[in-house]
Design a protein around this motif. Structure first.
Motif, PDB file in Angstrom:
ATOM      1  N   PRO A  34       0.932  15.764  -4.488  1.00 17.12           N
ATOM      2  CA  PRO A  34       1.615  15.864  -3.192  1.00 17.12           C
ATOM      3  C   PRO A  34       0.735  16.344  -2.040  1.00 17.12           C
ATOM      4  N   GLU A  35      -0.317  17.087  -2.328  1.00 17.96           N
ATOM      5  CA  GLU A  35      -1.180  17.628  -1.270  1.00 17.96           C
ATOM      6  C   GLU A  35      -2.455  16.801  -1.059  1.00 17.96           C
ATOM      7  N   ALA A  36      -2.587  15.709  -1.775  1.00 21.44           N
ATOM      8  CA  ALA A  36      -3.813  14.907  -1.732  1.00 21.44           C
ATOM      9  C   ALA A  36      -3.971  14.178  -0.406  1.00 21.44           C
ATOM     10  N   LYS A  37      -5.228  13.939  -0.061  1.00 23.08           N
ATOM     11  CA  LYS A  37      -5.548  13.004   1.026  1.00 23.08           C
ATOM     12  C   LYS A  37      -5.720  11.655   0.338  1.00 23.08           C
ATOM     13  N   ILE A  38      -4.878  10.710   0.700  1.00 27.73           N
ATOM     14  CA  ILE A  38      -4.860   9.404   0.037  1.00 27.73           C
ATOM     15  C   ILE A  38      -5.090   8.313   1.072  1.00 27.73           C
ATOM     16  N   THR A  39      -6.071   7.458   0.792  1.00 36.00           N
ATOM     17  CA  THR A  39      -6.348   6.319   1.656  1.00 36.00           C
ATOM     18  C   THR A  39      -6.271   5.056   0.808  1.00 36.00           C
ATOM     19  N   ILE A  40      -5.400   4.150   1.188  1.00 36.93           N
ATOM     20  CA  ILE A  40      -5.240   2.883   0.467  1.00 36.93           C
ATOM     21  C   ILE A  40      -5.679   1.748   1.383  1.00 36.93           C
ATOM     22  N   THR A  41      -6.526   0.841   0.855  1.00 33.39           N
ATOM     23  CA  THR A  41      -7.013  -0.297   1.619  1.00 33.39           C
ATOM     24  C   THR A  41      -6.731  -1.579   0.842  1.00 33.39           C
TER      25      THR A  41
ATOM     26  N   ALA B 262       0.831  -1.205   0.000  1.00 40.30           N
ATOM     27  CA  ALA B 262       0.000   0.000   0.000  1.00 40.30           C
ATOM     28  C   ALA B 262       0.864   1.253   0.000  1.00 40.30           C
ATOM     29  N   SER B 263       1.957   1.216   0.719  1.00 36.64           N
ATOM     30  CA  SER B 263       2.849   2.383   0.791  1.00 36.64           C
ATOM     31  C   SER B 263       3.461   2.713  -0.568  1.00 36.64           C
ATOM     32  N   GLU B 264       3.718   1.699  -1.395  1.00 36.30           N
ATOM     33  CA  GLU B 264       4.250   1.926  -2.738  1.00 36.30           C
ATOM     34  C   GLU B 264       3.218   2.615  -3.623  1.00 36.30           C
ATOM     35  N   ILE B 265       1.979   2.170  -3.517  1.00 41.22           N
ATOM     36  CA  ILE B 265       0.900   2.778  -4.294  1.00 41.22           C
ATOM     37  C   ILE B 265       0.733   4.234  -3.877  1.00 41.22           C
ATOM     38  N   GLU B 266       0.692   4.466  -2.574  1.00 41.75           N
ATOM     39  CA  GLU B 266       0.538   5.835  -2.083  1.00 41.75           C
ATOM     40  C   GLU B 266       1.699   6.718  -2.541  1.00 41.75           C
ATOM     41  N   ALA B 267       2.916   6.214  -2.492  1.00 40.68           N
ATOM     42  CA  ALA B 267       4.083   7.000  -2.906  1.00 40.68           C
ATOM     43  C   ALA B 267       4.001   7.398  -4.377  1.00 40.68           C
ATOM     44  N   LEU B 268       3.567   6.479  -5.229  1.00 39.50           N
ATOM     45  CA  LEU B 268       3.423   6.796  -6.648  1.00 39.50           C
ATOM     46  C   LEU B 268       2.367   7.882  -6.865  1.00 39.50           C
ATOM     47  N   ILE B 269       1.242   7.753  -6.201  1.00 45.23           N
ATOM     48  CA  ILE B 269       0.178   8.749  -6.342  1.00 45.23           C
ATOM     49  C   ILE B 269       0.634  10.090  -5.775  1.00 45.23           C
ATOM     50  N   ARG B 270       1.328  10.066  -4.656  1.00 38.78           N
ATOM     51  CA  ARG B 270       1.762  11.298  -4.001  1.00 38.78           C
ATOM     52  C   ARG B 270       2.773  12.074  -4.843  1.00 38.78           C
TER      53      ARG B 270
END
Length: 79
Positions: free
Chosen positions: A17-24, A5-13
């Motif tokens: 960069p300012e997004a609220k991102i929730t990965i499940t 999940a952290s890899e997915i969030e890092a790519l999106i971020r």
């Protein structure tokens, strides 16, 4: 190949960069995720345009049968 999940969030971020991102992780297998991305840049854009932008941020990780990420249920919106 599974992704964290952290890899997915890092790519999106990188793109949002300012997004609220929730990965499940939906299945506990590292291949089936849900993501919610809330970002001001989505204001005035259609859901399709928002989701295309997020998929582009994944840099091909979902492409084809050999993609590292098998399934991503994506929800996008502006704050």
């Amino acid at each position: 190949m599974a992704m964290q999940a952290s890899e997915i969030e890092a790519l999106i971020r990188e793109t949002f960069p300012e997004a609220k991102i929730t990965i499940t992780d939906l299945a506990g297998d590292g291949n089936h995720y849900a993501a919610e991305v809330v970002d001001a840049s989505f204001t005035g854009k259609s859901r399709v345009a928002q989701q295309r932008a997020v998929y582009a941020a994944l840099k091909g990780k979902m492409d084809g049968a050999n993609g590292e990420l098998h399934a991503l249920a994506l929800t996008t919106r502006a704050p």
